[in-house]
Design a protein around this motif. Structure first.
Motif, mmCIF file in Angstrom:
data_model
loop_
_atom_site.group_PDB
_atom_site.id
_atom_site.type_symbol
_atom_site.label_atom_id
_atom_site.label_comp_id
_atom_site.label_asym_id
_atom_site.label_seq_id
_atom_site.Cartn_x
_atom_site.Cartn_y
_atom_site.Cartn_z
ATOM 1 N N THR A 157 17.145 54.692 -2.664
ATOM 2 C CA THR A 157 17.061 53.857 -1.423
ATOM 3 C C THR A 157 18.355 53.489 -0.472
ATOM 4 O OG1 THR A 157 14.942 52.861 -2.092
ATOM 5 C CG2 THR A 157 16.041 51.770 -0.124
ATOM 6 N N LEU A 158 19.349 53.181 -1.336
ATOM 7 C CA LEU A 158 20.529 52.884 -0.533
ATOM 8 C C LEU A 158 21.069 54.147 -0.168
ATOM 9 C CD1 LEU A 158 21.933 50.385 -3.055
ATOM 10 C CD2 LEU A 158 20.823 49.954 -1.017
ATOM 11 N N ALA A 159 20.979 55.336 -0.803
ATOM 12 C CA ALA A 159 21.641 56.707 -0.543
ATOM 13 C C ALA A 159 20.784 56.999 0.662
ATOM 14 C CB ALA A 159 21.304 57.604 -1.493
ATOM 15 N N GLU A 160 19.548 56.876 1.034
ATOM 16 C CA GLU A 160 18.850 57.354 2.293
ATOM 17 C C GLU A 160 19.486 56.251 3.493
ATOM 18 O OE1 GLU A 160 16.519 59.012 4.919
ATOM 19 O OE2 GLU A 160 16.905 59.636 2.801
ATOM 20 N N VAL A 161 19.626 55.152 3.259
ATOM 21 C CA VAL A 161 19.803 53.799 4.177
ATOM 22 C C VAL A 161 21.148 54.423 4.692
ATOM 23 C CG1 VAL A 161 20.764 51.751 4.388
ATOM 24 C CG2 VAL A 161 18.195 52.229 3.560
ATOM 25 N N GLU A 162 22.093 54.785 3.697
ATOM 26 C CA GLU A 162 23.682 55.166 4.022
ATOM 27 C C GLU A 162 23.680 56.422 4.732
ATOM 28 O OE1 GLU A 162 25.381 54.231 0.288
ATOM 29 O OE2 GLU A 162 24.910 52.204 0.331
ATOM 30 N N ARG A 163 22.890 57.213 5.180
ATOM 31 C CA ARG A 163 22.778 58.310 5.894
ATOM 32 C C ARG A 163 22.624 57.819 7.379
ATOM 33 N NH1 ARG A 163 19.016 60.415 1.934
ATOM 34 N NH2 ARG A 163 20.251 61.980 0.606
ATOM 35 N N ARG A 164 22.168 56.608 7.379
ATOM 36 C CA ARG A 164 21.832 56.068 8.746
ATOM 37 C C ARG A 164 23.202 55.510 9.561
ATOM 38 N NH1 ARG A 164 16.736 52.498 6.833
ATOM 39 N NH2 ARG A 164 15.674 53.801 5.788
ATOM 40 N N PRO A 165 23.103 55.230 10.825
ATOM 41 C CA PRO A 165 24.234 54.446 11.364
ATOM 42 C C PRO A 165 24.548 53.006 10.856
ATOM 43 C CG PRO A 165 22.924 55.793 13.145
ATOM 44 C CD PRO A 165 22.120 55.625 11.934
ATOM 45 N N GLU A 166 25.612 52.586 10.877
ATOM 46 C CA GLU A 166 25.907 51.122 10.784
ATOM 47 C C GLU A 166 25.766 50.407 11.907
ATOM 48 O OE1 GLU A 166 29.269 49.956 8.544
ATOM 49 O OE2 GLU A 166 29.622 52.100 7.948
ATOM 50 N N PRO A 167 25.554 48.990 11.625
ATOM 51 C CA PRO A 167 25.564 48.287 10.562
ATOM 52 C C PRO A 167 24.187 48.505 9.696
ATOM 53 C CG PRO A 167 24.740 46.994 12.347
ATOM 54 C CD PRO A 167 25.084 48.473 12.960
ATOM 55 N N ARG A 168 24.236 48.198 8.488
ATOM 56 C CA ARG A 168 23.092 48.383 7.526
ATOM 57 C C ARG A 168 22.935 46.669 6.918
ATOM 58 N NH1 ARG A 168 27.235 52.540 4.991
ATOM 59 N NH2 ARG A 168 26.505 54.463 6.340
ATOM 60 N N HIS A 169 21.698 46.516 6.914
ATOM 61 C CA HIS A 169 21.110 44.929 6.705
ATOM 62 C C HIS A 169 20.680 45.027 5.218
ATOM 63 C CE1 HIS A 169 22.496 43.489 10.729
ATOM 64 N NE2 HIS A 169 21.881 44.744 10.925
ATOM 65 N N ALA A 170 20.920 44.152 4.457
ATOM 66 C CA ALA A 170 20.281 44.188 3.172
ATOM 67 C C ALA A 170 19.909 42.429 3.106
ATOM 68 C CB ALA A 170 21.063 44.514 1.921
ATOM 69 N N VAL A 171 18.732 42.161 2.496
ATOM 70 C CA VAL A 171 18.294 40.866 2.257
ATOM 71 C C VAL A 171 17.950 40.817 0.861
ATOM 72 C CG1 VAL A 171 16.248 39.192 2.705
ATOM 73 C CG2 VAL A 171 17.224 40.455 4.555
ATOM 74 N N VAL A 172 18.384 39.760 0.234
ATOM 75 C CA VAL A 172 17.962 39.422 -1.248
ATOM 76 C C VAL A 172 17.287 38.498 -1.374
ATOM 77 C CG1 VAL A 172 19.070 38.727 -3.585
ATOM 78 C CG2 VAL A 172 20.086 40.474 -2.000
ATOM 79 N N VAL A 173 16.158 38.186 -1.819
ATOM 80 C CA VAL A 173 15.161 37.137 -2.018
ATOM 81 C C VAL A 173 15.425 36.331 -3.324
ATOM 82 C CG1 VAL A 173 12.863 36.368 -1.587
ATOM 83 C CG2 VAL A 173 13.582 38.288 -0.395
ATOM 84 N N GLY A 174 15.905 35.262 -3.293
ATOM 85 C CA GLY A 174 16.074 34.749 -4.599
ATOM 86 C C GLY A 174 17.597 34.738 -4.927
ATOM 87 N N ALA A 175 18.117 33.320 -5.005
ATOM 88 C CA ALA A 175 19.365 33.127 -5.208
ATOM 89 C C ALA A 175 19.847 32.820 -6.782
ATOM 90 C CB ALA A 175 19.992 32.067 -4.309
ATOM 91 N N GLY A 176 19.127 33.240 -7.794
ATOM 92 C CA GLY A 176 19.457 33.027 -9.116
ATOM 93 C C GLY A 176 20.583 33.876 -9.496
ATOM 94 N N TYR A 177 20.623 34.335 -10.984
ATOM 95 C CA TYR A 177 21.687 35.123 -11.484
ATOM 96 C C TYR A 177 21.458 36.450 -10.996
ATOM 97 C CZ TYR A 177 22.765 31.639 -14.914
ATOM 98 O OH TYR A 177 23.346 30.483 -15.357
ATOM 99 N N ILE A 178 20.466 37.238 -10.738
ATOM 100 C CA ILE A 178 20.271 38.584 -10.311
ATOM 101 C C ILE A 178 20.507 38.545 -8.789
ATOM 102 C CG2 ILE A 178 17.686 38.197 -10.238
ATOM 103 C CD1 ILE A 178 19.769 41.552 -11.197
ATOM 104 N N GLY A 179 19.830 37.455 -8.340
ATOM 105 C CA GLY A 179 20.183 37.364 -6.664
ATOM 106 C C GLY A 179 21.540 37.430 -6.246
ATOM 107 N N VAL A 180 22.397 36.702 -6.760
ATOM 108 C CA VAL A 180 23.864 36.453 -6.163
ATOM 109 C C VAL A 180 24.452 37.718 -6.714
ATOM 110 C CG1 VAL A 180 23.615 34.057 -6.152
ATOM 111 C CG2 VAL A 180 24.559 35.221 -8.059
ATOM 112 N N GLU A 181 24.188 38.321 -7.935
ATOM 113 C CA GLU A 181 24.983 39.367 -8.389
ATOM 114 C C GLU A 181 24.624 40.491 -7.471
ATOM 115 O OE1 GLU A 181 25.304 38.279 -13.093
ATOM 116 O OE2 GLU A 181 24.262 39.565 -12.527
ATOM 117 N N MET A 182 23.234 40.866 -7.264
ATOM 118 C CA MET A 182 22.893 41.736 -6.376
ATOM 119 C C MET A 182 23.740 41.444 -4.780
ATOM 120 S SD MET A 182 21.640 44.022 -7.978
ATOM 121 C CE MET A 182 21.256 45.115 -6.685
ATOM 122 N N ALA A 183 23.597 40.550 -4.441
ATOM 123 C CA ALA A 183 24.243 40.149 -3.267
ATOM 124 C C ALA A 183 25.542 40.704 -3.037
ATOM 125 C CB ALA A 183 24.137 38.638 -2.838
ATOM 126 N N GLU A 184 26.333 40.454 -4.067
ATOM 127 C CA GLU A 184 27.785 40.831 -3.950
ATOM 128 C C GLU A 184 27.649 42.132 -3.979
ATOM 129 O OE1 GLU A 184 31.742 40.204 -6.637
ATOM 130 O OE2 GLU A 184 29.918 39.784 -7.732
#
Length: 473
Positions: A157-184
Motif C-alpha cells: 500500500t505504501l509503495a502505491e501511495v508513494e507513487r502519488r504527489p505529496e503530501p501523503r497523509h497517514a492516520v494511526v488509530v490507537g496510541a499503544g506500543y504498536i501505534g506509536v512505533e508505526m507512527a514513527e
C-alpha cells in the motif's frame, strides 16, 4: 520402526516453534514425531520488528525470521506452512486441517482438507488484531500489523501511495506500543502522521502523567496526536481506498490507515472445542502450561492468560518474550520432562523518536483495581553524571504499597539509557523487594553510565520516604 508418539503443534511462531525445538532437543525423531501447522508462509519471526522494517531501519522480511520452515525441517520438525487447523477433535485426538498451495509457501491450487491424529497437542494460535466493525474499517489500505504477511501488505500500500504527489497523509488509530512505533515509522517515510486515541494521553500502558511526556516527544517529531477521539469510520473514494478517518468531531485526511487498537487471544478453535477460557478470552493453563482439565493439551503465547505476580490476578499479556519462555516450558513437558512458568510482572519497553519508554509492575489504576493502598513518587534525574557529556534527563515514577513498602510498579520515560533501567525494577518486583531494600542494591556506577545514585535508586529513596511519611494507616 515409526515413532511411538506424535506431537502436533498449532501455530508456527514463537511459542509453537520454541516448543517444537525444545521437544526435539529432548527426544529424537525415532521417539517423537513433531508436526507443526502454520497458516502463513513464515515461522519463528519477529513481529516486533515490523515497524522498523516499514521505516527501512532494518531489512525484511527474511531478516526478521529467526528460523525458516526449511531450517526447522532440517532439525526434524515437520513444518507444514499455509496449512490452517480448522477444527479440534479432542475426544478423537485429531485435528482437521485445510492446506492451500505447496509447503514451501508458494501458494496456488485448491484447498485440501485432512485429519491428523496426535498423542499430545500444543495450541500456539497467537492473537488477532482488533478491527472495529465500523464503516470502511475493512477497506483496502486499512491495515493491522500482526504478522509478516501484514507487513508485506502494508508496504505494498505504501509503495502505491508513494507513487502519488505529496503530501501523503497517514492516520494511526490507537496510541499503544504498536501505534506509536508505526507512527514513527510512517513519519520517517515522510508522511504527515496523525495518531487518534480515545484516552486522554497516548500510551495507556503508562499512567497519564507519564503518557504526556510521550505526547510531547511525538509532537517534537511532527506527529499530531489527537486524544479523546475515537474513530467512527473510514471515508473511502470511488476506488474503495481511504480518503480520511472520521471521528465524532473531525475528519482526518488519510492515504493509508494503520489500526493499533490492540489484540485479543485467538482462541476460536479452543472455544469451539470446549476448552476453558479466562475473562480476557485467553486459554487457562496450569504452571506447566497444560490446559486446565486436560492431560494431553498445552497452550502458550498470545492465546493464553498469565498470572501477574504483583497483583496476583490473571490477564492477557501478549509479548514475544513470554511466548518463547512458554514454548520452552511446553516443549520440556510435552517431551516428558518437567518445567514451570510462574508468571510475569508486566515488563515492556518501547521507543518513539529518541524517547525511550518502559514500565513494569502495576499502574495506578491496576493497583486500585487489585485493592492495594499505595504511594506514588516521581523523580527526574540524568542518565549519566550531570557533568558528563551526553547526560540526558529521565523521569522515573514508582508505586509502593503503603503499609509494607513493597514495590508495586515503575515507569520510566527518557532518552538514551532510560528504558533498560526498568530491568532492575523487574528483578526487584520478582523478588518482592521493598523500596527501602532497593535503596541498598549494589548497582554499577561510573560517570559515563550513571549518577552516583542511579535514577531508579533515587526514585526508591523518595518512595521509601513517602512510605515512612504515610505511616501504617
Amino acid at each position: 520402526m515409526p515413532p511411538t508418539e506424535r506431537l502436533v503443534i498449532v501455530g508456527g511462531d514463537a511459542a509453537g516453534m520454541s516448543a517444537a525445538a525444545q521437544a526435539r532437543r529432548l527426544r529424537g525423531p525415532d521417539e517423537l514425531e513433531i508436526v507443526a501447522f502454520e497458516r502463513g508462509a513464515h515461522t519463528s519471526y519477529s513481529a516486533c520488528g515490523i515497524p522498523y522494517w516499514v521505516s527501512d531501519t532494518v531489512s525484511g522480511p527474511d531478516a526478521l525470521v529467526a528460523r525458516s520452515p526449511a531450517e526447522h525441517r532440517a532439525r526434524g520438525v515437520d513444518v507444514r506452512t499455509r496449512t490452517e487447523v480448522v477444527e479440534l477433535d479432542l475426544p478423537g485426538r485429531r485435528v482437521r486441517t485445510r492446506a492451500a498451495g505447496e509447503r514451501d509457501g508458494s501458494g496456488g491450487g485448491e484447498a485440501r482438507e485432512s485429519w491428523t491424529s496426535y498423542d499430545r497437542l500444543v495450541l500456539a494460535t497467537g492473537a488477532r488484531p482488533i478491527r472495529p466493525d465500523l464503516p470502511g474499517a475493512d477497506a483496502p489500505g486499512v491495515h493491522c500489523v500482526q504478522t509478516l504477511g501484514d507487513g508485506e501488505a502494508l508496504l505494498r500500500t505504501l509503495a502505491e501511495v508513494e507513487r502519488r504527489p505529496e503530501p501523503r497523509h497517514a492516520v494511526v488509530v490507537g496510541a499503544g506500543y504498536i501505534g506509536v512505533e508505526m507512527a514513527e515509522a510512517l513519519a520517517l517515510r515522510g508522511y504527515r502522521v496523525t495518531v487518534l486515541d480515545k484516552a486522554d494521553q497516548p500510551m495507556t500502558t503508562l499512567d497519564p502523567d507519564m503518557g504526556e511526556l510521550v505526547r510531547d516527544a511525538m509532537a517534537g517529531m511532527g506527529i499530531n496526536t489527537v486524544t479523546g477521539a475515537g474513530m467512527t469510520g473510514v471515508e473511502t473514494g470511488e476506488d474503495g481506498l481511504p480518503r480520511a478517518v472520521l471521528t465524532e468531531d473531525d475528519r482526518h485526511p488519510a492515504d493509508v490507515v494503520v489500526l493499533g487498537l490492540g489484540v485479543r487471544p485467538e482462541t476460536t478453535l479452543a472455544a469451539a472445542a470446549g476448552l476453558p477460557l479466562g475473562a480476557s478470552g485467553g486459554l487457562l493453563t496450569d504452571l506447566g502450561m497444560r490446559v486446565r482439565g486436560r492431560t494431553d493439551v498445552w497452550a502458550g503465547g498470545d492465546c493464553v492468560e498469565v498470572l501477574n505476580l504483583v497483583s496476583g490476578q490473571p490477564g492477557h499479556v501478549p509479548l514475544g518474550t513470554h511466548a518463547n519462555k512458554h514454548g520452552q516450558v511446553i516443549g520440556t513437558n510435552a517431551a516428558g520432562g518437567y518445567a514451570t512458568f510462574p508468571g510475569v510482572v508486566g515488563t515492556a519497553v518501547s521507543r518513539v523518536c529518541d524517547l525511550e519508554i518502559a514500565r513494569t509492575g502495576l499502574l495506578e489504576a491496576q493497583a486500585r483495581e487489585a485493592g492495594l493502598r499505595f504511594v506514588t513518587t516521581s523523580v527526574t534525574a540524568t542518565s549519566r553524571s550531570g557533568y558528563f557529556p551526553g547526560a540526558r534527563p529521565m523521569t522515573v515514577k514508582m508505586l509502593a504499597e503503603r503499609r509494607t513498602g513493597r514495590l508495586l510498579g515503575v515507569q520510566i520515560v527518557g532518552r538514551e539509557g532510560a528504558a533498560k533501567r526498568v530491568d532492575v525494577a523487574a528483578v526487584a518486583l520478582t523478588a518482592k523487594l521493598t523500596v527501602e531494600q532497593m535503596t541498598s542494591l549494589d548497582l554499577g556506577y561510573a560517570p559515563p553510565f550513571s549518577p552516583v545514585w542511579d535514577p531508579v535508586l533515587a526514585a526508591a529513596r523518595k518512595a521509601a520516604a513517602a512510605v515512612r511519611e504515610a505511616g501504617p494507616d
